[in-house]
Write a protein that holds these residues in place. Structure first.
Motif, PDB file in Angstrom:
ATOM      1  N   ILE A  71      37.335 -86.349  32.651  1.00 46.17           N
ATOM      2  CA  ILE A  71      36.977 -85.736  31.372  1.00 46.17           C
ATOM      3  C   ILE A  71      35.651 -86.279  30.854  1.00 46.17           C
ATOM      4  O   ILE A  71      34.794 -85.526  30.379  1.00 46.17           O
ATOM      5  CB  ILE A  71      38.105 -85.970  30.346  1.00 46.17           C
ATOM      6  CG1 ILE A  71      39.336 -85.151  30.718  1.00 46.17           C
ATOM      7  CG2 ILE A  71      37.637 -85.625  28.933  1.00 46.17           C
ATOM      8  CD1 ILE A  71      40.553 -85.447  29.864  1.00 46.17           C
ATOM      9  N   GLU A  72      35.466 -87.595  30.948  1.00 42.06           N
ATOM     10  CA  GLU A  72      34.212 -88.200  30.490  1.00 42.06           C
ATOM     11  C   GLU A  72      33.022 -87.680  31.296  1.00 42.06           C
ATOM     12  O   GLU A  72      31.970 -87.344  30.737  1.00 42.06           O
ATOM     13  CB  GLU A  72      34.288 -89.721  30.596  1.00 42.06           C
ATOM     14  CG  GLU A  72      33.033 -90.429  30.102  1.00 42.06           C
ATOM     15  CD  GLU A  72      33.119 -91.941  30.204  1.00 42.06           C
ATOM     16  OE1 GLU A  72      32.161 -92.611  29.780  1.00 42.06           O
ATOM     17  OE2 GLU A  72      34.130 -92.456  30.712  1.00 42.06           O
ATOM     18  N   ALA A  73      33.201 -87.600  32.617  1.00 41.31           N
ATOM     19  CA  ALA A  73      32.118 -87.084  33.460  1.00 41.31           C
ATOM     20  C   ALA A  73      31.828 -85.626  33.139  1.00 41.31           C
ATOM     21  O   ALA A  73      30.664 -85.183  33.160  1.00 41.31           O
ATOM     22  CB  ALA A  73      32.488 -87.248  34.928  1.00 41.31           C
ATOM     23  N   ALA A  74      32.868 -84.869  32.811  1.00 42.66           N
ATOM     24  CA  ALA A  74      32.694 -83.449  32.506  1.00 42.66           C
ATOM     25  C   ALA A  74      31.843 -83.230  31.264  1.00 42.66           C
ATOM     26  O   ALA A  74      31.164 -82.208  31.137  1.00 42.66           O
ATOM     27  CB  ALA A  74      34.055 -82.784  32.338  1.00 42.66           C
ATOM     28  N   SER A  75      31.858 -84.200  30.363  1.00 41.20           N
ATOM     29  CA  SER A  75      31.116 -84.043  29.109  1.00 41.20           C
ATOM     30  C   SER A  75      29.613 -83.948  29.341  1.00 41.20           C
ATOM     31  O   SER A  75      28.892 -83.352  28.526  1.00 41.20           O
ATOM     32  CB  SER A  75      31.429 -85.201  28.159  1.00 41.20           C
ATOM     33  OG  SER A  75      30.908 -86.431  28.647  1.00 41.20           O
ATOM     34  N   THR A  76      29.119 -84.514  30.430  1.00 41.80           N
ATOM     35  CA  THR A  76      27.676 -84.471  30.723  1.00 41.80           C
ATOM     36  C   THR A  76      27.364 -83.677  31.980  1.00 41.80           C
ATOM     37  O   THR A  76      26.228 -83.668  32.440  1.00 41.80           O
ATOM     38  CB  THR A  76      27.116 -85.901  30.884  1.00 41.80           C
ATOM     39  OG1 THR A  76      27.827 -86.583  31.929  1.00 41.80           O
ATOM     40  CG2 THR A  76      27.259 -86.687  29.587  1.00 41.80           C
ATOM     41  N   ALA A  77      28.354 -82.995  32.529  1.00 38.32           N
ATOM     42  CA  ALA A  77      28.156 -82.225  33.763  1.00 38.32           C
ATOM     43  C   ALA A  77      27.707 -80.807  33.444  1.00 38.32           C
ATOM     44  O   ALA A  77      28.017 -80.256  32.390  1.00 38.32           O
ATOM     45  CB  ALA A  77      29.446 -82.193  34.577  1.00 38.32           C
ATOM     46  N   ASP A  78      26.990 -80.228  34.396  1.00 35.02           N
ATOM     47  CA  ASP A  78      26.563 -78.837  34.278  1.00 35.02           C
ATOM     48  C   ASP A  78      27.358 -77.918  35.197  1.00 35.02           C
ATOM     49  O   ASP A  78      27.367 -76.699  35.005  1.00 35.02           O
ATOM     50  CB  ASP A  78      25.071 -78.723  34.615  1.00 35.02           C
ATOM     51  CG  ASP A  78      24.218 -79.565  33.682  1.00 35.02           C
ATOM     52  OD1 ASP A  78      24.068 -79.172  32.517  1.00 35.02           O
ATOM     53  OD2 ASP A  78      23.724 -80.622  34.117  1.00 35.02           O
ATOM     54  N   GLY A  79      27.995 -78.493  36.217  1.00 41.62           N
ATOM     55  CA  GLY A  79      28.787 -77.706  37.148  1.00 41.62           C
ATOM     56  C   GLY A  79      29.809 -78.595  37.836  1.00 41.62           C
ATOM     57  O   GLY A  79      29.712 -79.827  37.775  1.00 41.62           O
ATOM     58  N   PHE A  80      30.779 -77.958  38.500  1.00 47.27           N
ATOM     59  CA  PHE A  80      31.890 -78.691  39.091  1.00 47.27           C
ATOM     60  C   PHE A  80      32.261 -78.127  40.459  1.00 47.27           C
ATOM     61  O   PHE A  80      32.215 -76.919  40.674  1.00 47.27           O
ATOM     62  CB  PHE A  80      33.134 -78.603  38.189  1.00 47.27           C
ATOM     63  CG  PHE A  80      32.907 -79.083  36.796  1.00 47.27           C
ATOM     64  CD1 PHE A  80      33.059 -80.422  36.480  1.00 47.27           C
ATOM     65  CD2 PHE A  80      32.514 -78.195  35.806  1.00 47.27           C
ATOM     66  CE1 PHE A  80      32.826 -80.864  35.189  1.00 47.27           C
ATOM     67  CE2 PHE A  80      32.281 -78.630  34.519  1.00 47.27           C
ATOM     68  CZ  PHE A  80      32.435 -79.975  34.203  1.00 47.27           C
ATOM     69  N   ILE A  81      32.650 -79.037  41.355  1.00 42.72           N
ATOM     70  CA  ILE A  81      33.263 -78.675  42.627  1.00 42.72           C
ATOM     71  C   ILE A  81      34.569 -79.452  42.724  1.00 42.72           C
ATOM     72  O   ILE A  81      34.568 -80.680  42.688  1.00 42.72           O
ATOM     73  CB  ILE A  81      32.376 -79.033  43.838  1.00 42.72           C
ATOM     74  CG1 ILE A  81      30.955 -78.480  43.692  1.00 42.72           C
ATOM     75  CG2 ILE A  81      33.032 -78.544  45.128  1.00 42.72           C
ATOM     76  CD1 ILE A  81      30.820 -76.996  43.888  1.00 42.72           C
ATOM     77  N   PHE A  82      35.679 -78.745  42.830  1.00 43.57           N
ATOM     78  CA  PHE A  82      36.976 -79.395  43.006  1.00 43.57           C
ATOM     79  C   PHE A  82      37.418 -79.232  44.449  1.00 43.57           C
ATOM     80  O   PHE A  82      37.448 -78.118  44.971  1.00 43.57           O
ATOM     81  CB  PHE A  82      38.042 -78.767  42.097  1.00 43.57           C
ATOM     82  CG  PHE A  82      37.744 -78.858  40.621  1.00 43.57           C
ATOM     83  CD1 PHE A  82      37.023 -79.919  40.098  1.00 43.57           C
ATOM     84  CD2 PHE A  82      38.186 -77.871  39.763  1.00 43.57           C
ATOM     85  CE1 PHE A  82      36.754 -80.004  38.749  1.00 43.57           C
ATOM     86  CE2 PHE A  82      37.932 -77.944  38.396  1.00 43.57           C
ATOM     87  CZ  PHE A  82      37.206 -79.011  37.896  1.00 43.57           C
ATOM     88  N   GLY A  83      37.770 -80.346  45.087  1.00 43.11           N
ATOM     89  CA  GLY A  83      38.204 -80.299  46.475  1.00 43.11           C
ATOM     90  C   GLY A  83      39.586 -80.883  46.657  1.00 43.11           C
ATOM     91  O   GLY A  83      39.979 -81.814  45.948  1.00 43.11           O
ATOM     92  N   SER A  84      40.327 -80.332  47.616  1.00 42.80           N
ATOM     93  CA  SER A  84      41.673 -80.846  47.882  1.00 42.80           C
ATOM     94  C   SER A  84      42.061 -80.584  49.324  1.00 42.80           C
ATOM     95  O   SER A  84      41.677 -79.561  49.898  1.00 42.80           O
ATOM     96  CB  SER A  84      42.696 -80.168  46.963  1.00 42.80           C
ATOM     97  OG  SER A  84      44.022 -80.558  47.300  1.00 42.80           O
ATOM     98  N   PRO A  85      42.867 -81.467  49.909  1.00 42.21           N
ATOM     99  CA  PRO A  85      43.522 -81.141  51.167  1.00 42.21           C
ATOM    100  C   PRO A  85      44.633 -80.133  50.894  1.00 42.21           C
ATOM    101  O   PRO A  85      45.069 -79.973  49.747  1.00 42.21           O
ATOM    102  CB  PRO A  85      44.089 -82.484  51.628  1.00 42.21           C
ATOM    103  CG  PRO A  85      44.324 -83.237  50.356  1.00 42.21           C
ATOM    104  CD  PRO A  85      43.253 -82.815  49.409  1.00 42.21           C
TER     105      PRO A  85
END
Length: 210
Positions: A71-85
């Motif tokens: 959540i903290e990182a998301a506050s200053t992020a411009d985009g996201f990549i979520f990865g999972s097995p």
């Protein structure tokens, strides 16, 4: 600009990490910063619907895993990549537990571009990919695509190296994410920002008749 990558695998150097590294390399080559957050092997709790996050300013009441770090990182992020097995044709349950809590607690994801990637030995990749994409549609996030579904195959990081098509898909995804972020930045500079997320008061309809 910064893209946050979430590795929803308990393994730091497994198949998901290898796929995310390929995406990150393409993003960084375009001059955009990346930050990777690792789920890790520690136990993760699911959301207990306590509602404390709404009282605590958008952070989860339980602070014993990576949820609030994300959540903290998301506050200053411009985009996201979520990865999972892939576990039983779905994303890792622990990863989904983190994302359930983070998206419920925080509005930092809303309106920002996102993409999902999955790593599987053989099957179940498209179902797991679909599972992760649900977060983006809930939060009014533009979904970044590649030239195929964002899946790599292999039972180890070394085996993923043989999936040349899968790794290419990751690179194309990274370049597309970088290009979209640059386009959005150029739009802002030209006073053409993205449309603001819907600001209507939320309507909750429960399908129960009294």
């Amino acid at each position: 600009m910064k893209v946050v990558l979430f590795n929803g695998s308990p393994k730091r150097a497994g198949t998901t990490a290898r796929a995310l590294a390929e995406v990150a390399g393409a993003i960084e080559a375009a001059g955009i910063e990346t930050q990777t957050i690792q789920l890790g092997p520690k136990p993760v709790r699911g959301c207990v619907a306590c509602g404390k996050c709404w009282e605590n300013g958008g952070v989860c009441h339980y602070d014993d895993d990576v949820c609030n770090t994300l959540i903290e990182a998301a506050s200053t992020a411009d985009g996201f990549i979520f990865g999972s097995p892939v576990y039983f044709a779905s994303a890792n349950g622990a990863a989904c537990a983190i994302l359930d809590r983070a998206f419920y607690a925080s509005s930092h994801f809303t309106g920002k571009p996102g993409a999902a990637i999955v790593a599987c030995r053989r099957g179940g990749g498209s179902a797991a990919f679909d599972r992760l994409n649900k977060y983006f549609t809930f939060a009014q996030m533009p979904i970044v695509s590649s030239n195929y579904w964002n899946i790599v195959h292999g039972n180890s990081a070394e085996e993923v190296e043989s999936d040349k098509e899968g790794l290419q898909t990751m690179r194309v995804l990274g370049r597309n994410m970088a290009q979209l972020l640059k386009n959005l930045e150029a739009g802002k500079a030209a006073d053409l920002p993205m449309p603001a997320p819907a600001t209507e008061e939320r309507i909750w309809t429960n399908f129960v008749r009294s």
